[in-house]
Enzyme design. Structure first.
Site, PDB file in Angstrom:
ATOM      1  N   THR A 133       1.894  13.442   2.878  1.00 28.09           N
ATOM      2  CA  THR A 133       1.556  13.841   4.252  1.00 28.09           C
ATOM      3  C   THR A 133       2.029  15.258   4.557  1.00 28.09           C
ATOM      4  OG1 THR A 133       2.186  13.427   6.555  1.00 28.09           O
ATOM      5  CG2 THR A 133       3.674  12.588   4.898  1.00 28.09           C
ATOM      6  N   TYR A 176      10.081   8.577   8.819  1.00 28.75           N
ATOM      7  CA  TYR A 176       8.809   8.555   8.066  1.00 28.75           C
ATOM      8  C   TYR A 176       8.663   9.828   7.226  1.00 28.75           C
ATOM      9  CZ  TYR A 176       3.736   8.873   7.226  1.00 28.75           C
ATOM     10  OH  TYR A 176       2.494   9.026   6.644  1.00 28.75           O
TER      11      TYR A 176
HETATM   12  N1  LIG Z   1      -4.754   8.471   7.626  1.00 29.32           N
HETATM   13  C1  LIG Z   1      -4.160   9.643   7.664  1.00 29.32           C
HETATM   14  O1  LIG Z   1      -4.563  10.495   8.447  1.00 29.32           O
HETATM   15  C2  LIG Z   1      -3.004   9.943   6.733  1.00 29.32           C
HETATM   16  C3  LIG Z   1      -2.398  11.210   6.824  1.00 29.32           C
HETATM   17  C4  LIG Z   1      -1.331  11.505   5.971  1.00 29.32           C
HETATM   18  C5  LIG Z   1      -0.917  10.582   5.040  1.00 29.32           C
HETATM   19  N2  LIG Z   1      -1.503   9.359   4.990  1.00 29.32           N
HETATM   20  C6  LIG Z   1      -1.041   8.407   3.983  1.00 29.32           C
HETATM   21  O2  LIG Z   1      -2.167   7.847   3.344  1.00 29.32           O
HETATM   22  C7  LIG Z   1      -1.927   6.493   3.017  1.00 29.32           C
HETATM   23  C8  LIG Z   1      -3.050   5.619   3.554  1.00 29.32           C
HETATM   24  O3  LIG Z   1      -3.144   5.795   4.959  1.00 29.32           O
HETATM   25  P1  LIG Z   1      -4.214   4.981   5.816  1.00 29.32           P
HETATM   26  O4  LIG Z   1      -4.524   5.792   7.003  1.00 29.32           O
HETATM   27  O5  LIG Z   1      -5.297   4.513   4.928  1.00 29.32           O
HETATM   28  O6  LIG Z   1      -3.315   3.773   6.303  1.00 29.32           O
HETATM   29  P2  LIG Z   1      -3.619   2.201   6.392  1.00 29.32           P
HETATM   30  O7  LIG Z   1      -2.506   1.626   7.208  1.00 29.32           O
HETATM   31  O8  LIG Z   1      -5.000   1.950   6.831  1.00 29.32           O
HETATM   32  O9  LIG Z   1      -3.468   1.726   4.877  1.00 29.32           O
HETATM   33  C9  LIG Z   1      -2.229   1.371   4.307  1.00 29.32           C
HETATM   34  C10 LIG Z   1      -2.410   0.042   3.594  1.00 29.32           C
HETATM   35  O10 LIG Z   1      -1.165  -0.305   2.976  1.00 29.32           O
HETATM   36  C11 LIG Z   1      -0.962  -1.698   3.187  1.00 29.32           C
HETATM   37  N3  LIG Z   1       0.500  -1.923   3.148  1.00 29.32           N
HETATM   38  C12 LIG Z   1       1.408  -1.602   4.101  1.00 29.32           C
HETATM   39  N4  LIG Z   1       2.635  -1.983   3.702  1.00 29.32           N
HETATM   40  C13 LIG Z   1       2.478  -2.542   2.472  1.00 29.32           C
HETATM   41  C14 LIG Z   1       3.384  -3.138   1.558  1.00 29.32           C
HETATM   42  N5  LIG Z   1       4.695  -3.246   1.834  1.00 29.32           N
HETATM   43  N6  LIG Z   1       2.900  -3.610   0.381  1.00 29.32           N
HETATM   44  C15 LIG Z   1       1.566  -3.535   0.093  1.00 29.32           C
HETATM   45  N7  LIG Z   1       0.661  -2.996   0.941  1.00 29.32           N
HETATM   46  C16 LIG Z   1       1.122  -2.503   2.120  1.00 29.32           C
HETATM   47  C17 LIG Z   1      -1.558  -2.016   4.549  1.00 29.32           C
HETATM   48  O11 LIG Z   1      -1.879  -3.385   4.697  1.00 29.32           O
HETATM   49  C18 LIG Z   1      -2.789  -1.112   4.531  1.00 29.32           C
HETATM   50  O12 LIG Z   1      -3.899  -1.798   3.996  1.00 29.32           O
HETATM   51  C19 LIG Z   1      -0.542   6.171   3.526  1.00 29.32           C
HETATM   52  O13 LIG Z   1       0.345   6.303   2.446  1.00 29.32           O
HETATM   53  C20 LIG Z   1      -0.275   7.221   4.562  1.00 29.32           C
HETATM   54  O14 LIG Z   1       1.097   7.518   4.672  1.00 29.32           O
HETATM   55  C21 LIG Z   1      -2.540   9.020   5.826  1.00 29.32           C
END
Ligand SMILES: NC(=O)c1ccc[n+]([C@@H]2O[C@H](COP(=O)([O-])OP(=O)(O)OC[C@H]3O[C@@H](n4cnc5c(N)ncnc54)[C@H](O)[C@@H]3O)[C@@H](O)[C@H]2O)c1
Length: 361
Positions: A133, A176
């Site tokens: 991130t 975070y």
């Molecule tokens: N969406 C964004 O804009 C964004 C920006 C920066 C970083 N990220 C990173 O990208 C990744 C995906 O983000 P996203 O927006 O798709 O989020 P999301 O919450 O939709 O997806 C995360 C998934 O991880 C699963 N999860 C959570 N805890 C878990 C655990 N303990 N064991 C197994 N599975 C688990 C959740 O059920 C979910 O399906 C994350 O690592 C997030 O930090 C996202």
């Protein structure tokens, strides 16, 4: 769980594969003919819906392995014959990391560490692309800004034109930021210390279909869901904060390219976002939504939240060059597409604005 059957097919493993970005990547890979295992605890509300959608669409290609990223035995099994790994599973919200920093640490640092170890112990380590991130760069409070009518803008021309590059010093803020930052550094160091084929994507705001956006994370989808439901929208701060937003298909292109070019890009971290052309303030985005809906939104303001950046726009030139990325989807076009997707599906989206199970409970 039908994952073990697919594990024999040397699948691609996506942790967090039922989540927003993971689900879009899984769909792309399955459409391209790959077998995909979604490794997910389904802890985020709405993710079971994404998993069902994928398995219905690709019954012979996608399987769900329902397990926690901290479950080392399950993880080892899932990694055992994966041809490539994409790591998205995480505690994703800054707000939740304040409520429960220990859980945030355990999932984001412990889970990533367990995954790196499972990969390191393979005889031939599969490539890993890790979702990091822009929060690893902190709140960027030392950036001199001018305050315009609807947005903040950097005084320095180079930053205004290009955004923040990977040369920006790391500065972890919030639990975070610390947990994702630590995981980011572990991933890069496993490339350095153990010669593992690992690359890191430091993402800005990604948006698009299958995003269960809530007040705590996924704000573009969250604003749209609220607007479509004619519910009030809370802005933390003055709404002039600027982000570069990236449509999920473009993010998926970057992940696939990082995997396919892993020998060239291993050990590197890339900023991934919409870049200066897709930099938009919250106010500007809300005005765009009002224009599309043809009515005013009920917008309320609250105090800034800790760690909130006034201005963050990625310099994506390194990723564009190294990964051969095309021009990103213009934000108005992408937001309109997401709006159409949400409008068609609004009734079945999770009701909670938080969209995180533990917070909703
Ligand atoms: N969406 C964004 O804009 C964004 C920006 C920066 C970083 N990220 C990173 O990208 C990744 C995906 O983000 P996203 O927006 O798709 O989020 P999301 O919450 O939709 O997806 C995360 C998934 O991880 C699963 N999860 C959570 N805890 C878990 C655990 N303990 N064991 C197994 N599975 C688990 C959740 O059920 C979910 O399906 C994350 O690592 C997030 O930090 C996202």
């Amino acid at each position: 769980m039908n994952a073990p059957a697919l594990l024999g097919a040397r699948p691609i493993l996506i942790t967090g594969g039922a989540g927003f970005i993971g689900c879009n990547l899984a769909d792309r890979l399955a459409r391209d003919g790959a077998h995909v295992v979604l490794y997910d605890s389904l802890s985020r509300a709405g993710t079971e819906r994404n998993a069902e959608w994928l398995m219905k669409r690709h019954p012979d290609r996608v399987a769900l392995f329902e397990a926690d990223i901290r479950d080392e035995a399950a993880l080892k099994l899932a990694v055992s014959n994966a041809t490539a790994v994409f790591h998205f599973a995480a505690q994703v919200a800054v707000t939740t990391s304040f409520r429960d920093p220990a859980e945030d640490f355990a999932v984001n640092v412990g889970g990533t560490f367990a995954l790196l170890e499972a990969i390191r112990r393979r005889e031939h380590a599969p490539p890993l692309v890790f979702a990091s991130t822009n929060k690893v760069y902190g709140d960027l409070n030392d950036l001199a800004l001018t305050e315009e009518k609807d947005c903040y803008l950097p005084r320095e021309r180079a930053i205004r034109a290009n955004g923040a590059s990977e040369a920006q010093p790391l500065d972890f803020h919030t639990p975070y930021g610390c947990s994702k930052g630590a995981a980011d550094q572990y991933a890069l160091d496993y490339a350095r210390s153990f010669d593992l084929p690992v690359a890191v994507m430091r993402m800005s705001c990604i948006y698009g279909p299958h995003q269960m956006g809530g007040e705590d994370q996924g704000w573009v989808a969250h604003f749209l869901i609220r607007a479509l439901r004619e519910e009030p929208i809370t802005i933390f701060g003055d709404g002039k904060q600027v982000r570069d937003i990236l449509y999920v298909d473009d993010a998926v292109d970057a992940y696939v390219a990082a995997w396919r070019n892993i020998e060239r890009v291993k050990g590197r971290a890339f900023n991934l976002g919409g870049g200066p052309a897709n930099a938009v303030s919250l106010r500007t985005l809300l005005a765009f939504i009002e224009g599309r809906l043809g009515r005013r939104l009920d917008i309320r303001y609250e105090e800034w939240r800790p760690g909130d950046q006034r201005y963050y726009v990625s310099n994506t030139q390194a990723a564009e060059r190294a990964l051969g990325l095309g021009k990103p989807t213009p934000w108005r076009e992408g937001v309109a597409k997401l709006m159409d997707w949400l409008s068609a599906d609004l009734g079945s989206l999770p009701q909670t604005s938080l969209a995180l199970r533990e917070a909703a409970a």
